[in-house]
Design a protein around this motif. Structure first.
Motif, PDB file in Angstrom:
ATOM      1  N   ALA A 150     -13.585  11.684 -28.996  1.00 35.85           N
ATOM      2  CA  ALA A 150     -12.518  10.807 -28.519  1.00 35.85           C
ATOM      3  C   ALA A 150     -13.082   9.747 -27.583  1.00 35.85           C
ATOM      4  O   ALA A 150     -12.447   9.359 -26.614  1.00 35.85           O
ATOM      5  CB  ALA A 150     -11.446  11.629 -27.827  1.00 35.85           C
ATOM      6  N   ASP A 151     -14.280   9.286 -27.863  1.00 38.21           N
ATOM      7  CA  ASP A 151     -14.948   8.325 -26.989  1.00 38.21           C
ATOM      8  C   ASP A 151     -15.545   7.186 -27.818  1.00 38.21           C
ATOM      9  O   ASP A 151     -16.755   7.151 -28.061  1.00 38.21           O
ATOM     10  CB  ASP A 151     -16.033   9.040 -26.180  1.00 38.21           C
ATOM     11  CG  ASP A 151     -16.709   8.134 -25.174  1.00 38.21           C
ATOM     12  OD1 ASP A 151     -16.273   6.977 -24.986  1.00 38.21           O
ATOM     13  OD2 ASP A 151     -17.702   8.588 -24.564  1.00 38.21           O
ATOM     14  N   PRO A 152     -14.718   6.237 -28.255  1.00 39.48           N
ATOM     15  CA  PRO A 152     -15.256   5.154 -29.086  1.00 39.48           C
ATOM     16  C   PRO A 152     -16.329   4.325 -28.385  1.00 39.48           C
ATOM     17  O   PRO A 152     -17.300   3.920 -29.026  1.00 39.48           O
ATOM     18  CB  PRO A 152     -14.036   4.304 -29.416  1.00 39.48           C
ATOM     19  CG  PRO A 152     -12.846   5.030 -28.954  1.00 39.48           C
ATOM     20  CD  PRO A 152     -13.282   6.167 -28.097  1.00 39.48           C
ATOM     21  N   LEU A 179     -12.219  -0.303 -25.959  1.00 37.14           N
ATOM     22  CA  LEU A 179     -12.700   0.966 -26.509  1.00 37.14           C
ATOM     23  C   LEU A 179     -12.404   2.132 -25.575  1.00 37.14           C
ATOM     24  O   LEU A 179     -12.073   3.233 -26.038  1.00 37.14           O
ATOM     25  CB  LEU A 179     -14.188   0.865 -26.838  1.00 37.14           C
ATOM     26  CG  LEU A 179     -14.525  -0.086 -27.992  1.00 37.14           C
ATOM     27  CD1 LEU A 179     -16.024  -0.384 -28.025  1.00 37.14           C
ATOM     28  CD2 LEU A 179     -14.045   0.473 -29.318  1.00 37.14           C
ATOM     29  N   ASP A 180     -12.504   1.915 -24.262  1.00 38.27           N
ATOM     30  CA  ASP A 180     -12.152   2.974 -23.304  1.00 38.27           C
ATOM     31  C   ASP A 180     -10.660   3.290 -23.368  1.00 38.27           C
ATOM     32  O   ASP A 180     -10.260   4.456 -23.316  1.00 38.27           O
ATOM     33  CB  ASP A 180     -12.548   2.581 -21.881  1.00 38.27           C
ATOM     34  CG  ASP A 180     -13.939   3.054 -21.509  1.00 38.27           C
ATOM     35  OD1 ASP A 180     -14.512   3.916 -22.213  1.00 38.27           O
ATOM     36  OD2 ASP A 180     -14.463   2.565 -20.479  1.00 38.27           O
ATOM     37  N   ASP A 186      -6.249   6.944 -25.311  1.00 40.22           N
ATOM     38  CA  ASP A 186      -5.098   7.197 -26.193  1.00 40.22           C
ATOM     39  C   ASP A 186      -5.415   8.278 -27.226  1.00 40.22           C
ATOM     40  O   ASP A 186      -4.555   9.091 -27.554  1.00 40.22           O
ATOM     41  CB  ASP A 186      -4.664   5.914 -26.897  1.00 40.22           C
ATOM     42  CG  ASP A 186      -3.907   4.977 -25.971  1.00 40.22           C
ATOM     43  OD1 ASP A 186      -3.493   5.413 -24.877  1.00 40.22           O
ATOM     44  OD2 ASP A 186      -3.722   3.806 -26.348  1.00 40.22           O
ATOM     45  N   ILE A 187      -6.628   8.297 -27.725  1.00 42.70           N
ATOM     46  CA  ILE A 187      -7.029   9.355 -28.671  1.00 42.70           C
ATOM     47  C   ILE A 187      -6.931  10.717 -27.984  1.00 42.70           C
ATOM     48  O   ILE A 187      -6.394  11.673 -28.540  1.00 42.70           O
ATOM     49  CB  ILE A 187      -8.451   9.112 -29.219  1.00 42.70           C
ATOM     50  CG1 ILE A 187      -8.474   7.878 -30.118  1.00 42.70           C
ATOM     51  CG2 ILE A 187      -8.958  10.341 -29.980  1.00 42.70           C
ATOM     52  CD1 ILE A 187      -9.873   7.411 -30.504  1.00 42.70           C
ATOM     53  N   LYS A 188      -7.434  10.787 -26.767  1.00 38.75           N
ATOM     54  CA  LYS A 188      -7.367  12.048 -26.011  1.00 38.75           C
ATOM     55  C   LYS A 188      -5.927  12.475 -25.765  1.00 38.75           C
ATOM     56  O   LYS A 188      -5.587  13.641 -25.929  1.00 38.75           O
ATOM     57  CB  LYS A 188      -8.118  11.914 -24.693  1.00 38.75           C
ATOM     58  CG  LYS A 188      -9.609  11.889 -24.843  1.00 38.75           C
ATOM     59  CD  LYS A 188     -10.311  11.628 -23.527  1.00 38.75           C
ATOM     60  CE  LYS A 188     -11.775  11.397 -23.787  1.00 38.75           C
ATOM     61  NZ  LYS A 188     -12.442  10.658 -22.734  1.00 38.75           N
ATOM     62  N   SER A 189      -5.074  11.527 -25.376  1.00 40.78           N
ATOM     63  CA  SER A 189      -3.685  11.888 -25.083  1.00 40.78           C
ATOM     64  C   SER A 189      -2.920  12.269 -26.350  1.00 40.78           C
ATOM     65  O   SER A 189      -1.950  13.008 -26.282  1.00 40.78           O
ATOM     66  CB  SER A 189      -2.967  10.761 -24.342  1.00 40.78           C
ATOM     67  OG  SER A 189      -2.747   9.664 -25.193  1.00 40.78           O
ATOM     68  N   GLY A 239      -8.278  17.096 -35.624  1.00 39.45           N
ATOM     69  CA  GLY A 239      -9.009  17.010 -36.876  1.00 39.45           C
ATOM     70  C   GLY A 239      -8.243  17.547 -38.067  1.00 39.45           C
ATOM     71  O   GLY A 239      -8.686  17.411 -39.201  1.00 39.45           O
ATOM     72  N   HIS A 240      -7.098  18.171 -37.816  1.00 37.98           N
ATOM     73  CA  HIS A 240      -6.325  18.772 -38.910  1.00 37.98           C
ATOM     74  C   HIS A 240      -4.864  18.335 -38.901  1.00 37.98           C
ATOM     75  O   HIS A 240      -4.321  17.957 -39.922  1.00 37.98           O
ATOM     76  CB  HIS A 240      -6.401  20.304 -38.836  1.00 37.98           C
ATOM     77  CG  HIS A 240      -7.793  20.825 -38.907  1.00 37.98           C
ATOM     78  ND1 HIS A 240      -8.526  20.843 -40.060  1.00 37.98           N
ATOM     79  CD2 HIS A 240      -8.601  21.339 -37.940  1.00 37.98           C
ATOM     80  CE1 HIS A 240      -9.724  21.343 -39.813  1.00 37.98           C
ATOM     81  NE2 HIS A 240      -9.797  21.655 -38.533  1.00 37.98           N
ATOM     82  N   SER A 241      -4.238  18.435 -37.749  1.00 34.21           N
ATOM     83  CA  SER A 241      -2.808  18.157 -37.650  1.00 34.21           C
ATOM     84  C   SER A 241      -2.547  16.657 -37.523  1.00 34.21           C
ATOM     85  O   SER A 241      -3.280  15.955 -36.837  1.00 34.21           O
ATOM     86  CB  SER A 241      -2.219  18.861 -36.428  1.00 34.21           C
ATOM     87  OG  SER A 241      -2.526  20.239 -36.468  1.00 34.21           O
ATOM     88  N   ALA A 242      -1.484  16.196 -38.160  1.00 38.34           N
ATOM     89  CA  ALA A 242      -1.108  14.790 -38.071  1.00 38.34           C
ATOM     90  C   ALA A 242      -0.680  14.448 -36.647  1.00 38.34           C
ATOM     91  O   ALA A 242      -0.086  15.272 -35.953  1.00 38.34           O
ATOM     92  CB  ALA A 242       0.016  14.484 -39.043  1.00 38.34           C
ATOM     93  N   VAL A 243      -1.010  13.241 -36.226  1.00 34.03           N
ATOM     94  CA  VAL A 243      -0.606  12.744 -34.913  1.00 34.03           C
ATOM     95  C   VAL A 243       0.003  11.356 -35.093  1.00 34.03           C
ATOM     96  O   VAL A 243      -0.162  10.721 -36.124  1.00 34.03           O
ATOM     97  CB  VAL A 243      -1.801  12.666 -33.926  1.00 34.03           C
ATOM     98  CG1 VAL A 243      -2.357  14.044 -33.626  1.00 34.03           C
ATOM     99  CG2 VAL A 243      -2.887  11.751 -34.445  1.00 34.03           C
TER     100      VAL A 243
END
Length: 173
Positions: free
Chosen positions: A2-4, A47-48, A53-56, A61-65
Motif C-alpha cells: 500500500a505504498d505507491p 503517491l503518498d 487511501d489504499i491503506k484506509s 487482495g481478495h475482497s472487493a473494495v
C-alpha cells in the motif's frame, strides 16, 4: 503493498541512471528513501495520498473494495503521463492477476504519450522480465509472460469524434 511512492522509489534506478535524475528530492523524501533523486514534489504527495487511501480501504487482495478516484488538472508537461505509467506498473507489479484498461481522448495521445511513457519506465523497472510490453498498431498491452490473459493491461483507443460516447459507454458499464 500500500505504498505507491515506496514502490516508485524502489522499482526504478533513481541514483544510478542519469537520464531520470531530473529532480532532486526534498530533504524529507531524500532521507526517507536514502536517495538524492526521484519524482517531483507534487507526484510524491499524490503517491503518498494514494497510499494512505489504499491503506484506509483495507484491500486484502481478495475482497472487493470501493474504487479510488482521483483527478489531476494541470498544464502540459508536468508529468501526468509519467504518473500514469508508474501507477500502471505499481498495480501490475503488486496485484497478481490484475487486469486493466487504459484509455485516452485520442489514439495519438494514447500511443505517443501514455503508452510511450509506460514503455520507457517498464524497460528500466526491476520487474521488466516479468512482462511483455507491446506497442504495436492495434495491440498495445502489457501482459505477464506466464499469465498472458489473466494478468494484463490493455490500451484501448477511441475515435476522436466519438470520445464522449465512448466515455459514457464505459461509465455505464
Amino acid at each position: 503493498i500500500a505504498d505507491p511512492l515506496g514502490y516508485v522509489m524502489f522499482a526504478f534506478p533513481w541514483d544510478s541512471y542519469e537520464p531520470i535524475q531530473l529532480v532532486e528530492l526534498k530533504p524529507e523524501y531524500a532521507a526517507r528513501f536514502e536517495s538524492k533523486y526521484g519524482p517531483d514534489v507534487w507526484a510524491c504527495e499524490f503517491l503518498d495520498a494514494l497510499g494512505a487511501d489504499i491503506k484506509s480501504n483495507k484491500f486484502d487482495g481478495h475482497s472487493a473494495v470501493a474504487p479510488l478516484q482521483y483527478a489531476t488538472a494541470s498544464g502540459h508537461g508536468i508529468g501526468k503521463s509519467v504518473l500514469v505509467a508508474w501507477l500502471i506498473k505499481f498495480i501490475m507489479d503488486t496485484r497478481p492477476l490484475s487486469k486493466g484498461t487504459v484509455t485516452a481522448n485520442t489514439a495519438e495521445q494514447l500511443k505517443t504519450k501514455t503508452w510511450a511513457e509506460l514503455g520507457k519506465w517498464h524497460k528500466m523497472s526491476i520487474t521488466e522480465h516479468w512482462f511483455t510490453y507491446n506497442a504495436g498498431r492495434g495491440a498495445m498491452n502489457l501482459s505477464h509472460k506466464e499469465h498472458k490473459e489473466e494478468w494484463r493491461c490493455d490500451a484501448q483507443t477511441c475515435r476522436e469524434e466519438n470520445s464522449e460516447a465512448f466515455a459514457g459507454q464505459h461509465a455505464a458499464s
